[in-house]
Design a protein around this motif. Structure first.
Motif, PDB file in Angstrom:
ATOM      1  N   ARG A  46     -60.509  14.155  28.016  1.00  0.00           N
ATOM      2  CA  ARG A  46     -59.199  13.861  27.437  1.00  0.00           C
ATOM      3  C   ARG A  46     -59.047  14.254  26.974  1.00  0.00           C
ATOM      4  O   ARG A  46     -59.989  14.972  25.958  1.00  0.00           O
ATOM      5  N   VAL A  47     -58.337  14.791  27.143  1.00  0.00           N
ATOM      6  CA  VAL A  47     -57.103  15.795  26.095  1.00  0.00           C
ATOM      7  C   VAL A  47     -55.768  15.494  25.453  1.00  0.00           C
ATOM      8  O   VAL A  47     -54.656  15.132  26.224  1.00  0.00           O
ATOM      9  N   ALA A  48     -56.072  15.614  24.215  1.00  0.00           N
ATOM     10  CA  ALA A  48     -54.289  15.913  23.382  1.00  0.00           C
ATOM     11  C   ALA A  48     -54.026  16.677  23.141  1.00  0.00           C
ATOM     12  O   ALA A  48     -54.749  17.393  22.968  1.00  0.00           O
ATOM     13  N   VAL A  49     -52.026  16.412  23.292  1.00  0.00           N
ATOM     14  CA  VAL A  49     -51.694  17.556  23.377  1.00  0.00           C
ATOM     15  C   VAL A  49     -50.451  17.238  22.401  1.00  0.00           C
ATOM     16  O   VAL A  49     -50.227  16.054  21.755  1.00  0.00           O
ATOM     17  N   GLN A  50     -50.201  17.414  20.897  1.00  0.00           N
ATOM     18  CA  GLN A  50     -49.973  17.888  19.860  1.00  0.00           C
ATOM     19  C   GLN A  50     -48.197  18.033  20.362  1.00  0.00           C
ATOM     20  O   GLN A  50     -47.871  19.102  20.571  1.00  0.00           O
ATOM     21  N   LEU A  51     -47.591  17.042  20.521  1.00  0.00           N
ATOM     22  CA  LEU A  51     -45.555  17.651  20.876  1.00  0.00           C
ATOM     23  C   LEU A  51     -44.806  17.672  19.883  1.00  0.00           C
ATOM     24  O   LEU A  51     -45.410  17.294  18.607  1.00  0.00           O
ATOM     25  N   HIS A  52     -44.064  18.219  19.739  1.00  0.00           N
ATOM     26  CA  HIS A  52     -43.080  18.514  18.684  1.00  0.00           C
ATOM     27  C   HIS A  52     -41.872  18.378  19.025  1.00  0.00           C
ATOM     28  O   HIS A  52     -40.659  18.979  18.643  1.00  0.00           O
ATOM     29  N   GLY A  53     -41.222  17.170  20.143  1.00  0.00           N
ATOM     30  CA  GLY A  53     -39.764  17.233  20.093  1.00  0.00           C
ATOM     31  C   GLY A  53     -39.388  18.160  21.462  1.00  0.00           C
ATOM     32  O   GLY A  53     -38.558  17.815  22.155  1.00  0.00           O
ATOM     33  N   GLU A  54     -40.175  19.143  21.389  1.00  0.00           N
ATOM     34  CA  GLU A  54     -40.138  19.929  22.563  1.00  0.00           C
ATOM     35  C   GLU A  54     -40.202  19.551  24.618  1.00  0.00           C
ATOM     36  O   GLU A  54     -41.621  19.660  24.238  1.00  0.00           O
ATOM     37  N   PRO A  55     -40.108  19.827  25.523  1.00  0.00           N
ATOM     38  CA  PRO A  55     -39.960  19.871  26.389  1.00  0.00           C
ATOM     39  C   PRO A  55     -41.432  20.472  26.948  1.00  0.00           C
ATOM     40  O   PRO A  55     -41.213  21.736  26.888  1.00  0.00           O
ATOM     41  N   LEU A  56     -43.128  20.186  27.123  1.00  0.00           N
ATOM     42  CA  LEU A  56     -43.294  21.225  27.899  1.00  0.00           C
ATOM     43  C   LEU A  56     -43.446  21.264  29.814  1.00  0.00           C
ATOM     44  O   LEU A  56     -44.205  20.378  29.634  1.00  0.00           O
ATOM     45  N   PRO A  57     -42.639  21.914  29.782  1.00  0.00           N
ATOM     46  CA  PRO A  57     -42.657  21.977  31.266  1.00  0.00           C
ATOM     47  C   PRO A  57     -43.902  22.546  32.111  1.00  0.00           C
ATOM     48  O   PRO A  57     -44.285  23.052  31.632  1.00  0.00           O
ATOM     49  N   GLY A  58     -44.040  21.309  33.123  1.00  0.00           N
ATOM     50  CA  GLY A  58     -45.830  21.680  34.427  1.00  0.00           C
ATOM     51  C   GLY A  58     -46.943  21.511  33.184  1.00  0.00           C
ATOM     52  O   GLY A  58     -47.579  21.107  33.682  1.00  0.00           O
ATOM     53  N   PHE A  59     -46.927  21.089  32.110  1.00  0.00           N
ATOM     54  CA  PHE A  59     -48.417  21.200  31.036  1.00  0.00           C
ATOM     55  C   PHE A  59     -48.515  20.033  31.077  1.00  0.00           C
ATOM     56  O   PHE A  59     -49.883  20.411  31.741  1.00  0.00           O
ATOM     57  N   VAL A  60     -48.252  18.780  31.176  1.00  0.00           N
ATOM     58  CA  VAL A  60     -48.728  17.556  31.464  1.00  0.00           C
ATOM     59  C   VAL A  60     -49.151  17.409  32.291  1.00  0.00           C
ATOM     60  O   VAL A  60     -50.272  16.806  32.526  1.00  0.00           O
ATOM     61  N   GLU A  61     -47.899  17.399  33.366  1.00  0.00           N
ATOM     62  CA  GLU A  61     -47.887  16.926  34.543  1.00  0.00           C
ATOM     63  C   GLU A  61     -49.579  18.352  35.058  1.00  0.00           C
ATOM     64  O   GLU A  61     -50.269  17.490  36.424  1.00  0.00           O
ATOM     65  N   ALA A  62     -49.873  19.459  35.197  1.00  0.00           N
ATOM     66  CA  ALA A  62     -51.243  19.951  35.826  1.00  0.00           C
ATOM     67  C   ALA A  62     -51.884  19.821  35.485  1.00  0.00           C
ATOM     68  O   ALA A  62     -53.092  19.643  35.991  1.00  0.00           O
ATOM     69  N   LEU A  63     -51.987  19.547  33.762  1.00  0.00           N
ATOM     70  CA  LEU A  63     -53.352  19.074  33.094  1.00  0.00           C
ATOM     71  C   LEU A  63     -53.674  17.390  34.416  1.00  0.00           C
ATOM     72  O   LEU A  63     -55.121  17.296  34.214  1.00  0.00           O
ATOM     73  N   ARG A  64     -53.284  16.553  34.629  1.00  0.00           N
ATOM     74  CA  ARG A  64     -52.906  15.230  34.709  1.00  0.00           C
ATOM     75  C   ARG A  64     -53.733  15.806  36.553  1.00  0.00           C
ATOM     76  O   ARG A  64     -54.715  15.017  36.871  1.00  0.00           O
ATOM     77  N   GLU A  65     -52.776  16.903  36.907  1.00  0.00           N
ATOM     78  CA  GLU A  65     -53.082  16.915  38.450  1.00  0.00           C
ATOM     79  C   GLU A  65     -54.145  16.700  38.345  1.00  0.00           C
ATOM     80  O   GLU A  65     -55.316  16.614  39.409  1.00  0.00           O
ATOM     81  N   ALA A  66     -55.236  17.934  37.827  1.00  0.00           N
ATOM     82  CA  ALA A  66     -56.530  18.656  37.449  1.00  0.00           C
ATOM     83  C   ALA A  66     -57.544  17.243  36.958  1.00  0.00           C
ATOM     84  O   ALA A  66     -58.318  17.353  36.845  1.00  0.00           O
ATOM     85  N   GLY A  67     -57.115  16.236  36.823  1.00  0.00           N
ATOM     86  CA  GLY A  67     -57.820  14.885  36.449  1.00  0.00           C
ATOM     87  C   GLY A  67     -58.686  14.795  34.893  1.00  0.00           C
ATOM     88  O   GLY A  67     -59.178  14.034  34.721  1.00  0.00           O
ATOM     89  N   ALA A  68     -57.653  15.286  33.982  1.00  0.00           N
ATOM     90  CA  ALA A  68     -57.826  15.105  32.714  1.00  0.00           C
ATOM     91  C   ALA A  68     -56.842  13.702  32.209  1.00  0.00           C
ATOM     92  O   ALA A  68     -56.053  13.451  33.134  1.00  0.00           O
ATOM     93  N   GLU A  69     -57.274  13.185  31.412  1.00  0.00           N
ATOM     94  CA  GLU A  69     -56.108  12.063  30.912  1.00  0.00           C
ATOM     95  C   GLU A  69     -55.999  12.401  29.819  1.00  0.00           C
ATOM     96  O   GLU A  69     -56.462  13.631  28.947  1.00  0.00           O
ATOM     97  N   VAL A  70     -54.527  12.651  29.142  1.00  0.00           N
ATOM     98  CA  VAL A  70     -53.733  13.832  28.931  1.00  0.00           C
ATOM     99  C   VAL A  70     -53.070  11.860  27.403  1.00  0.00           C
ATOM    100  O   VAL A  70     -52.567  11.140  28.354  1.00  0.00           O
ATOM    101  N   VAL A  71     -53.034  12.465  25.980  1.00  0.00           N
ATOM    102  CA  VAL A  71     -52.713  11.458  25.680  1.00  0.00           C
ATOM    103  C   VAL A  71     -51.589  12.671  24.583  1.00  0.00           C
ATOM    104  O   VAL A  71     -52.471  13.997  23.848  1.00  0.00           O
ATOM    105  N   GLY A  72     -50.503  11.728  24.506  1.00  0.00           N
ATOM    106  CA  GLY A  72     -49.324  13.007  23.737  1.00  0.00           C
ATOM    107  C   GLY A  72     -49.298  12.139  22.096  1.00  0.00           C
ATOM    108  O   GLY A  72     -49.414  11.449  21.998  1.00  0.00           O
ATOM    109  N   VAL A  73     -49.423  13.412  21.620  1.00  0.00           N
ATOM    110  CA  VAL A  73     -49.258  12.960  20.385  1.00  0.00           C
ATOM    111  C   VAL A  73     -47.389  12.996  19.683  1.00  0.00           C
ATOM    112  O   VAL A  73     -47.289  14.152  19.653  1.00  0.00           O
TER     113      VAL A  73
END
Length: 388
Positions: free
Chosen positions: A152-179
């Motif tokens: 389970r990976v929590a990513v502190q977002l800041h209004g900016e897109p993180l191109p490919g970051f969240v998608e790559a984690l999910r494709e690798a099997g992570a559960e991503v929680v955006g903050v």
């Protein structure tokens, strides 16, 4: 400091950006950027293209915070110092500060750069790792090399897109929680944005600055709503410098084929320094009647002296400068005047005011019954003009 370094030409008494108009789309840190631009002589047109949802009122951030306290993540990625501090402060305001810090103390905490490390430590926490490059790509590489399957990976977002970051984690099997720290919303007052769009399409600004991708996307969306998107894109392609603080900010513009100018270091100071080089380099300089004449956005530099010129005068001057030394008819000059109608007397009036503004009446010659011409120095007449 980066902001205080002098750009080329900054020693000029009028400043390297004098005579140029710069549009600022930022909401956060806009005052700092405007001060840097004005200190170098620029006229600034400020139109916040978005607004920030106050943290204390952000129900999405509150829900994400509660979820992480109740269900611990394995990894937390802190992306910005101001965002991480704001998150902890907001949690304090909700009475959840101690619980959040206690939860973060027991997880793998990654900090993207030294400023974020400082914010993490100010909260009484210690980061497990931080990339020397301050790059989210390096953070992603570390996570993928560790393996994130079923983590389970929590990513502190800041209004900016993180191109490919969240998608790559999910494709690798992570559960991503955006903050979602500091969510962007359209501005409450859209009028300044509309004025900036109108000015840009009319070439009334020389550069547009973007410090966040959401601001760039918001300006493009508003232009589309008003039917101005083709005009905005054409202006940024040919006449108006689109200056972005970094590559992530530039993504919405690049998706429309807009080539952007970016500083090597993604900070406000280098962004302003970039404009201090780009805009004067684009200015047209001509030797006219024994004088050195430089055409800037809304002013002319005559022998090093800045001479503000009214919009109508600048329109006439640009028409004359397109073919310096050649006669331009009153009818052609009338077409160049914004909203002049059909009376050629408007050309004479605007020309008289232009000559006064320039402070050197002989720069522009009247050719009886034909029109006007820039008195280009004969020795500088380029062979190309003879061929046109």
């Amino acid at each position: 400091m980066d902001d205080e370094q002098q750009a080329p030409g900054a020693a000029q008494p009028h400043g390297p950006l004098a005579g140029f108009t710069v549009g600022v789309t930022a909401a956060r840190r806009a005052d700092e950027l405007i001060a840097l631009l004005e200190r170098r002589g620029a006229t600034v047109l400020h139109a916040p293209a978005l607004r920030i949802v106050p943290l204390a009122d952000d129900s999405e951030l509150l829900a994400a915070t509660k979820e992480l306290i109740d269900h611990a993540p394995d990894v937390v990625v802190a992306t910005t110092a101001i965002g991480f501090r704001g998150w902890v402060e907001a949690a304090d305001g909700w009475g959840l500060g101690e619980a959040l810090v206690a939860r973060l103390r027991g997880v793998e905490l990654l900090a993207r750069g030294p400023k974020v490390k400082g914010a993490v430590r100010a909260a009484g926490l210690t980061e497990e790792w931080s990339p020397a490059s301050e790059s989210m790509a390096e953070v992603l590489e570390r996570l993928l090399s560790e393996g994130v399957q079923d983590r389970r990976v929590a990513v502190q977002l800041h209004g900016e897109p993180l191109p490919g970051f969240v998608e790559a984690l999910r494709e690798a099997g992570a559960e991503v929680v955006g903050v979602p720290v500091y969510r962007w919303m359209p501005p409450e007052d859209i009028a300044p944005v509309d004025r900036l769009l109108d000015a840009t399409v009319a070439r009334g600004v020389d550069a547009l600055t973007f410090t966040s991708a959401p601001a760039a996307a918001s300006l493009l969306d508003r232009a589309r709503e008003r039917g101005l998107l083709p005009g905005l894109l054409a202006a940024m392609e040919h006449d108006v410098v689109p200056a972005c603080v970094g590559p992530v900010t530039a993504l919405p513009l690049q998706a429309h084929g807009v080539a952007t100018a970016q500083p090597e270091r993604f900070r406000l100071g280098p962004l302003v320094q970039l404009l201090c080089r780009e805009l004067p380099a684009r200015a047209r300089t001509l030797p006219v009647a024994g004088h050195r004449v430089e055409l800037r956005g809304h002013a002319v530099v005559v022998d090093g002296e800045l001479r503000p010129v009214p919009p109508a005068g600048m329109s006439l001057l640009r028409s004359l400068a397109r073919r310096p030394g050649w006669v331009v008819s009153r009818a052609d000059l009338l077409r160049a005047l914004p909203g002049a109608g059909s009376d050629e007397h408007a050309v004479e009036t605007a020309m008289a005011r232009l000559r006064v503004a320039l402070g050197a009446p002989k720069l522009i010659q009247t050719v009886v019954k034909r029109g006007y011409r820039l008195a280009l120095d004969p020795a500088s007449a380029d062979a190309k003009y003879a061929d046109e």
